[in-house]
Design a protein around this motif. Sequence first.
Motif, PDB file in Angstrom:
ATOM      1  N   HIS A  30     -76.768   7.473 -43.305  1.00  0.00           N
ATOM      2  CA  HIS A  30     -76.304   7.537 -44.751  1.00  0.00           C
ATOM      3  C   HIS A  30     -76.953   5.848 -45.201  1.00  0.00           C
ATOM      4  N   ASP A  84     -63.510   6.599 -36.652  1.00  0.00           N
ATOM      5  CA  ASP A  84     -64.365   6.605 -37.856  1.00  0.00           C
ATOM      6  C   ASP A  84     -65.760   6.837 -38.428  1.00  0.00           C
ATOM      7  N   GLU A  85     -66.363   6.987 -37.876  1.00  0.00           N
ATOM      8  CA  GLU A  85     -67.933   7.593 -38.798  1.00  0.00           C
ATOM      9  C   GLU A  85     -67.660   8.420 -38.771  1.00  0.00           C
ATOM     10  N   THR A  97     -68.276   9.805 -51.943  1.00  0.00           N
ATOM     11  CA  THR A  97     -69.415   8.847 -51.590  1.00  0.00           C
ATOM     12  C   THR A  97     -67.541   8.202 -50.981  1.00  0.00           C
ATOM     13  N   ALA A  98     -66.967   8.302 -49.866  1.00  0.00           N
ATOM     14  CA  ALA A  98     -65.829   7.979 -49.507  1.00  0.00           C
ATOM     15  C   ALA A  98     -65.363   7.021 -48.866  1.00  0.00           C
ATOM     16  N   THR A 100     -62.788   4.444 -45.470  1.00  0.00           N
ATOM     17  CA  THR A 100     -61.982   4.553 -44.988  1.00  0.00           C
ATOM     18  C   THR A 100     -60.436   4.187 -45.501  1.00  0.00           C
ATOM     19  N   ALA A 101     -59.672   4.495 -45.395  1.00  0.00           N
ATOM     20  CA  ALA A 101     -58.581   3.650 -46.012  1.00  0.00           C
ATOM     21  C   ALA A 101     -57.380   3.898 -45.068  1.00  0.00           C
ATOM     22  N   VAL A 102     -57.221   4.775 -43.938  1.00  0.00           N
ATOM     23  CA  VAL A 102     -56.407   4.842 -42.983  1.00  0.00           C
ATOM     24  C   VAL A 102     -57.349   5.442 -41.829  1.00  0.00           C
ATOM     25  N   ARG A 128     -56.112  14.538 -54.903  1.00  0.00           N
ATOM     26  CA  ARG A 128     -57.054  13.604 -55.914  1.00  0.00           C
ATOM     27  C   ARG A 128     -58.082  13.242 -55.384  1.00  0.00           C
ATOM     28  N   ARG A 129     -58.254  11.581 -55.508  1.00  0.00           N
ATOM     29  CA  ARG A 129     -59.395  10.783 -54.503  1.00  0.00           C
ATOM     30  C   ARG A 129     -59.701  11.637 -52.912  1.00  0.00           C
ATOM     31  N   LYS A 130     -57.996  11.342 -52.246  1.00  0.00           N
ATOM     32  CA  LYS A 130     -57.794  11.061 -50.774  1.00  0.00           C
ATOM     33  C   LYS A 130     -58.559  12.325 -50.313  1.00  0.00           C
ATOM     34  N   LEU A 160     -57.271   8.827 -43.915  1.00  0.00           N
ATOM     35  CA  LEU A 160     -57.780   8.978 -45.158  1.00  0.00           C
ATOM     36  C   LEU A 160     -58.875   8.419 -45.712  1.00  0.00           C
ATOM     37  N   PHE A 161     -59.543   9.333 -45.830  1.00  0.00           N
ATOM     38  CA  PHE A 161     -60.358   8.620 -46.386  1.00  0.00           C
ATOM     39  C   PHE A 161     -60.735   8.786 -48.702  1.00  0.00           C
ATOM     40  N   ILE A 162     -60.688   7.620 -49.362  1.00  0.00           N
ATOM     41  CA  ILE A 162     -60.975   7.728 -51.139  1.00  0.00           C
ATOM     42  C   ILE A 162     -62.538   7.557 -51.157  1.00  0.00           C
ATOM     43  N   VAL A 164     -65.400   6.869 -53.947  1.00  0.00           N
ATOM     44  CA  VAL A 164     -65.630   5.732 -54.326  1.00  0.00           C
ATOM     45  C   VAL A 164     -67.207   6.247 -55.136  1.00  0.00           C
ATOM     46  N   PHE A 184     -76.726   4.035 -53.282  1.00  0.00           N
ATOM     47  CA  PHE A 184     -74.976   3.369 -52.919  1.00  0.00           C
ATOM     48  C   PHE A 184     -75.183   2.470 -53.708  1.00  0.00           C
TER      49      PHE A 184
HETATM   50  C1  LIG Z   1     -70.393   5.435 -47.794  1.00  0.00           C
HETATM   51  C2  LIG Z   1     -69.774   5.639 -46.345  1.00  0.00           C
HETATM   52  C3  LIG Z   1     -69.742   5.050 -45.662  1.00  0.00           C
HETATM   53  C4  LIG Z   1     -69.041   5.547 -43.944  1.00  0.00           C
HETATM   54  C5  LIG Z   1     -68.754   4.393 -42.850  1.00  0.00           C
HETATM   55  C6  LIG Z   1     -67.488   5.149 -42.570  1.00  0.00           C
HETATM   56  C7  LIG Z   1     -66.328   4.611 -43.269  1.00  0.00           C
HETATM   57  C8  LIG Z   1     -65.376   3.345 -43.720  1.00  0.00           C
HETATM   58  O1  LIG Z   1     -65.699   2.575 -42.039  1.00  0.00           O
HETATM   59  S1  LIG Z   1     -65.868   2.704 -44.562  1.00  0.00           S
HETATM   60  C9  LIG Z   1     -65.135   1.098 -44.572  1.00  0.00           C
HETATM   61  C10 LIG Z   1     -63.644   0.755 -44.165  1.00  0.00           C
HETATM   62  N1  LIG Z   1     -62.997   0.888 -45.373  1.00  0.00           N
HETATM   63  C11 LIG Z   1     -63.011   0.519 -46.423  1.00  0.00           C
HETATM   64  O2  LIG Z   1     -64.030  -0.854 -46.279  1.00  0.00           O
HETATM   65  C12 LIG Z   1     -61.839  -0.160 -47.935  1.00  0.00           C
HETATM   66  C13 LIG Z   1     -61.229  -1.209 -48.188  1.00  0.00           C
HETATM   67  N2  LIG Z   1     -60.716  -0.515 -49.060  1.00  0.00           N
HETATM   68  C14 LIG Z   1     -60.421  -0.239 -50.357  1.00  0.00           C
HETATM   69  O3  LIG Z   1     -61.718  -0.729 -50.518  1.00  0.00           O
HETATM   70  C15 LIG Z   1     -59.759   0.243 -51.448  1.00  0.00           C
HETATM   71  O4  LIG Z   1     -58.214  -0.404 -51.098  1.00  0.00           O
HETATM   72  C16 LIG Z   1     -59.855   1.722 -51.543  1.00  0.00           C
HETATM   73  C17 LIG Z   1     -61.473   1.494 -52.587  1.00  0.00           C
HETATM   74  C18 LIG Z   1     -59.829   2.628 -50.064  1.00  0.00           C
HETATM   75  C19 LIG Z   1     -58.749   2.525 -52.477  1.00  0.00           C
HETATM   76  O5  LIG Z   1     -58.772   1.006 -53.173  1.00  0.00           O
HETATM   77  P1  LIG Z   1     -58.519   1.914 -55.161  1.00  0.00           P
HETATM   78  O6  LIG Z   1     -60.252   3.089 -54.807  1.00  0.00           O
HETATM   79  O7  LIG Z   1     -58.252   1.127 -55.409  1.00  0.00           O
HETATM   80  O8  LIG Z   1     -57.453   3.118 -55.142  1.00  0.00           O
HETATM   81  P2  LIG Z   1     -56.572   3.774 -55.226  1.00  0.00           P
HETATM   82  O9  LIG Z   1     -55.965   3.856 -56.953  1.00  0.00           O
HETATM   83  O10 LIG Z   1     -55.083   2.396 -55.112  1.00  0.00           O
HETATM   84  O11 LIG Z   1     -55.684   4.970 -54.227  1.00  0.00           O
HETATM   85  C20 LIG Z   1     -55.877   6.016 -54.632  1.00  0.00           C
HETATM   86  C21 LIG Z   1     -54.904   7.010 -54.060  1.00  0.00           C
HETATM   87  O12 LIG Z   1     -54.810   7.181 -52.404  1.00  0.00           O
HETATM   88  C22 LIG Z   1     -53.960   6.274 -52.023  1.00  0.00           C
HETATM   89  N3  LIG Z   1     -54.072   5.147 -51.175  1.00  0.00           N
HETATM   90  C23 LIG Z   1     -55.171   4.086 -51.167  1.00  0.00           C
HETATM   91  N4  LIG Z   1     -55.209   3.188 -49.880  1.00  0.00           N
HETATM   92  C24 LIG Z   1     -54.165   3.978 -49.573  1.00  0.00           C
HETATM   93  C25 LIG Z   1     -53.982   3.364 -48.101  1.00  0.00           C
HETATM   94  N5  LIG Z   1     -54.344   2.434 -47.161  1.00  0.00           N
HETATM   95  N6  LIG Z   1     -52.705   4.768 -47.626  1.00  0.00           N
HETATM   96  C26 LIG Z   1     -51.881   5.644 -47.802  1.00  0.00           C
HETATM   97  N7  LIG Z   1     -52.909   5.628 -49.345  1.00  0.00           N
HETATM   98  C27 LIG Z   1     -54.089   4.810 -49.880  1.00  0.00           C
HETATM   99  C28 LIG Z   1     -53.213   5.562 -53.091  1.00  0.00           C
HETATM  100  O13 LIG Z   1     -51.823   5.441 -52.694  1.00  0.00           O
HETATM  101  C29 LIG Z   1     -53.966   6.536 -53.974  1.00  0.00           C
HETATM  102  O14 LIG Z   1     -53.192   7.919 -53.899  1.00  0.00           O
HETATM  103  P3  LIG Z   1     -52.502   8.737 -55.055  1.00  0.00           P
HETATM  104  O15 LIG Z   1     -53.621  10.028 -55.885  1.00  0.00           O
HETATM  105  O16 LIG Z   1     -51.484  10.090 -54.398  1.00  0.00           O
HETATM  106  O17 LIG Z   1     -52.027   7.806 -56.139  1.00  0.00           O
END
Ligand SMILES: CCCCCCCC(=O)SCCNC(=O)CCNC(=O)[C@H](O)C(C)(C)COP(=O)(O)OP(=O)(O)OC[C@H]1O[C@@H](n2cnc3c(N)ncnc32)[C@H](O)[C@@H]1OP(=O)(O)O
Length: 186
Positions: A30, A84-85, A97-98, A100-102, A128-130, A160-162, A164, A184
């Motif tokens: 990507h 993670d990757e 596009t998602a 990592t949250a956990v 949903r977005r998860k 767990l990926f969200i 975005v 992006f």
């Molecule tokens: C482009 C591809 C790149 C791929 C590279 C490899 C993957 C990566 O390493 S990505 C880099 C590391 N990750 C990051 O930098 C992410 C940083 N965090 C963030 O930006 C934000 O916390 C983000 C986007 C994850 C969530 O924020 P936001 O969009 O406001 O979500 P939010 O509305 O609070 O939550 C959405 C849902 O996710 C859940 N959720 C969000 N964070 C978490 C968490 N940490 N634990 C559990 N659940 C969570 C919420 O509970 C909610 O669930 P439900 O639908 O049941 O209500």
Amino acid sequence: MKSTFVVPDGLEPAQRRSDALAPGDRMPSHNPMCFGCGPDAPNGLHLDARAGEGMAITGEMLVEPHFEGGPGMIHGGILSSAFDEIMGMNVMLMGVTAVTAVLDVDFAKPIQLGSRLRFSTEILGTQRRKIYVRAVAHLIDGDGNSGGDTGEEVGGAHGLFIIVDPSVHFRESRAKSQFASPEFGA
Ligand SMILES: CCCCCCCC(=O)SCCNC(=O)CCNC(=O)[C@H](O)C(C)(C)COP(=O)(O)OP(=O)(O)OC[C@H]1O[C@@H](n2cnc3c(N)ncnc32)[C@H](O)[C@@H]1OP(=O)(O)O
């Protein structure tokens, strides 16, 4: 694997995008400078990932000398990055596009430098977005032709990926990128 990660019941099945790669095709990076999958990242993992059947993909990686943690062993953060990757690439099968949250990693067995690892990962479902993803890592032969999953299982992970909107999520960071695809958030 001894994970304590909780995958909720009642997930929706993930949908593979209609124009997703065919099984066996190489998954594109990507971002060429991505630490995990970028071919141009100087000290990166250089994960080589292939699309699989359904919602699964596989990937391979050589444990390079500069990935050292304990003497002669892989650093735990490197294995975490690889999981993670590869799970992040798995999500690309959905055409979203998602991020990592956990990330939950089971370091099941020590992994020595010079090992070749094969990752197998699948999307378990969405809510949903998860997006919930699971992966395992096996040792394979140096020739890479061992068939993959017959080697010793050395690690596992859940992610767990969200989902975005990339035009929003990368809006401010994009100017700092050494390279970023227009998708992006140009
Ligand atoms: C482009 C591809 C790149 C791929 C590279 C490899 C993957 C990566 O390493 S990505 C880099 C590391 N990750 C990051 O930098 C992410 C940083 N965090 C963030 O930006 C934000 O916390 C983000 C986007 C994850 C969530 O924020 P936001 O969009 O406001 O979500 P939010 O509305 O609070 O939550 C959405 C849902 O996710 C859940 N959720 C969000 N964070 C978490 C968490 N940490 N634990 C559990 N659940 C969570 C919420 O509970 C909610 O669930 P439900 O639908 O049941 O209500």
